[in-house]
Scaffold this active site. Structure first.
Site, PDB file in Angstrom:
ATOM      1  CG  LEU A  75      -2.796 -29.952   2.849  1.00  0.00           C
ATOM      2  CD1 LEU A  75      -2.429 -30.020   4.324  1.00  0.00           C
ATOM      3  CD2 LEU A  75      -1.633 -30.344   1.977  1.00  0.00           C
ATOM      4  N   GLY A  76      -6.873 -31.196   1.205  1.00  0.00           N
ATOM      5  CA  GLY A  76      -8.140 -31.925   1.117  1.00  0.00           C
ATOM      6  C   GLY A  76      -8.643 -32.457   2.442  1.00  0.00           C
TER       7      GLY A  76
ATOM      8  N   GLY B  77       3.633   6.362   8.590  1.00  0.00           N
ATOM      9  CA  GLY B  77       5.003   6.373   8.097  1.00  0.00           C
ATOM     10  C   GLY B  77       5.789   5.145   8.505  1.00  0.00           C
ATOM     11  CG  ASN B  78       6.369   3.338  12.389  1.00  0.00           C
ATOM     12  OD1 ASN B  78       5.876   4.122  13.192  1.00  0.00           O
ATOM     13  ND2 ASN B  78       7.655   3.004  12.419  1.00  0.00           N
ATOM     14  CB  SER B  79       3.243   1.566   6.141  1.00  0.00           C
ATOM     15  OG  SER B  79       1.959   1.544   6.676  1.00  0.00           O
TER      16      SER B  79
ATOM     17  CD  GLN C  35     -14.020 -29.453   6.178  1.00  0.00           C
ATOM     18  OE1 GLN C  35     -14.633 -29.096   7.188  1.00  0.00           O
ATOM     19  NE2 GLN C  35     -14.626 -29.716   5.028  1.00  0.00           N
TER      20      GLN C  35
ATOM     21  CG  HIS D 125      -0.374   0.210   2.517  1.00  0.00           C
ATOM     22  ND1 HIS D 125      -0.239  -0.798   3.442  1.00  0.00           N
ATOM     23  CD2 HIS D 125       0.123   1.320   3.115  1.00  0.00           C
ATOM     24  CE1 HIS D 125       0.302  -0.312   4.547  1.00  0.00           C
ATOM     25  NE2 HIS D 125       0.537   0.968   4.376  1.00  0.00           N
TER      26      HIS D 125
ATOM     27  CG  ASP E 196      -0.180  -4.136   2.646  1.00  0.00           C
ATOM     28  OD1 ASP E 196       0.343  -3.553   1.676  1.00  0.00           O
ATOM     29  OD2 ASP E 196      -0.732  -3.540   3.577  1.00  0.00           O
TER      30      ASP E 196
END
Length: 446
Positions: free
Chosen positions: A364-365, A303-305, A367, A193, A223
């Site tokens: 992976l398939g 400004g730290n981004s 849960q 950004h 980002d």
């Protein structure tokens, strides 16, 4: 008030005027002021809050002439009671606003235009910064050895030379953020950004020396963006190679570990702030997508981004990306900052350097969920790599690629190292029996 409005000021009175704080992006109405005046009698103090009359509404003729409301019984209204009511109303309004308006505010880079106040926004549009080719052999590697603990002064001396201020010309002004050099030939990592919508970009080193940079690649979802100081600019610099920062493994962090941030908050280059790791694997919604981030109480501001979050071992363990803010008072929420973990950076940055885009992780398939015994397979999706390899619902996953796993994050960390076409070996525990299966990963995650 009527006498005062007509005369301008009562004899001998002292007038104080307070204008509400100016917030960037808001128009200041010169009529909206808070006034306090003291008449010659030092015991009588009156405060009034003057606001513009709403459109379509007029003061009554009697009020316009006298400057105050009339009362049927002719009694003079109590100024002290009116003051108390006013203060109670203001306090209630502030409290309700604070409770309702604390929101997640992200992407804290600055944009600036000559003559305008600094305000927080995001650039938009296509990146047209001069490009640098991918697949040039560059890579980002994490150091597995943490090394010895350093003092804050040692961290700053070693890391600050590798931190740069990034400034990009956009269609809306100049986007300002921070970046960190991760190779001696001038590859720089920052937030996407910060450069989004940029047409030109340059970086300023801690010495004050500025150079133009090229855009290598970026990924909006994570980002992250990579910039490069071209050889022509390097040749003009008073040094043969650029100072660069070592990157460490964020998986070795624990809550409470000390960390530091270096950046250019509010364009104050080379600012060091400190704190601790407040949480690990914190899921935060950023612009409609969920990011798993490190949480820190190190002070982060506009400004730290794109700047580094640094461990006390002098290693970059994250890239600062967001903080919580309040939209009614930007300074009212502190100690809630977030950074992209370095364990995620390694794959993403190396994908950007080689292919110019992030490659999808393999599916992976299964849960899974975590219970008291470990990582439990709840569902096996039909037709997937897991089903073909023989994984069953009710199995426990003990290890993946030879690495022990105890929860879903452990499994995801292993998956981040794999690509479509790779194989994944799982060690399972089924009804007390140990077995091993191999998944042929031929499908990408949606």
């Amino acid at each position: 008030m009527g006498e005062r409005e007509q005369a301008g000021r009562l004899p001998g009175e002292i007038v104080e005027v307070y204008r509400g704080p100016f917030r960037a992006g808001e128009a200041r109405d010169p009529r909206e002021v808070v006034e306090a005046y003291r008449q010659p009698d030092p015991r009588e103090v009156v405060e009034s809050y003057c606001r513009p009359v709403p459109a379509g509404k007029q003061a009554s003729p009697g009020q316009a002439a006298s400057g105050k409301k009339g009362r049927r019984d002719g009694r003079r209204p109590s100024r002290r009671r009116g003051l108390y009511r006013f203060c109670l109303c203001v306090a209630a309004l502030v409290g309700l606003t604070a409770a309702a308006k604390i929101i997640e505010h992200t992407a804290f880079q600055e944009e600036w235009q000559p003559g305008d106040a600094v305000y927080e926004t995001q650039a938009a549009g296509e990146i047209t910064i001069p490009a640098w080719p991918v697949d040039q052999g560059a890579s980002l590697a994490l150091a597995r050895d943490q090394g010895e603990a350093l003092t804050a002064q040692e961290v700053y001396r070693q890391l600050n030379p590798a931190v740069v201020t990034v400034q990009c010309l956009t269609g809306e002004g100049v986007s300002i953020g921070t970046g960190v050099i991760f190779s001696e030939d001038g590859y720089i990592l920052t937030n996407h950004h910060v450069v989004r919508g940029g047409s030109e970009c340059y970086v300023t080193l801690d010495s004050g020396y500025s150079v133009d940079v090229c855009f290598v690649a970026g990924d909006e979802d994570s980002d992250l963006a990579v910039l490069k100081v071209p050889p022509g600019e390097l040749a003009l610099m008073p040094m043969d190679v650029l100072p660069f920062a070592p990157f460490g493994d964020s998986e070795k962090l624990e809550v409470g570990d000390p960390v530091y941030a270096i950046g250019a908050p509010r364009r104050l280059r080379g600012t060091l702030t400190n704190g601790i790791i407040s949480a690990i694997d914190r899921d935060i919604e950023v612009e409609g997508r969920t990011m798993t981030l490190l949480q820190t109480n190190a002070a982060l501001n506009s400004g730290n981004s794109g700047g580094p979050l640094i461990s006390d071992r002098g290693q970059v363990v994250g890239i600062n990306v967001a903080k919580y803010m309040s939209d009614w008072n930007r300074d009212s929420v502190e100690g809630l900052g977030f950074a992209i973990p370095s364990a995620q950076l390694e794959r993403i940055v190396n994908d950007l350097l080689k292919w110019g885009e992030v490659q999808p992780e393999p599916r992976l398939g299964i849960q899974v969920l975590t219970d008291a015994q470990g990582l439990f397979v709840k569902v096996v999706d039909p037709g997937t790599a897991a089903e073909r390899a023989g994984v069953r619902a009710g199995d426990y996953i003990v290890a993946a690629q030879g690495r022990g796993v105890q929860n879903t994050q452990d499994l995801f960390r292993v998956r981040r190292t794999l690509y479509v076409g790779d194989r994944l070996t799982l060690a399972l525990l089924r009804d007390g029996e140990a077995l091993e299966v191999t998944l042929e990963l031929d499908e990408a995650v949606d």
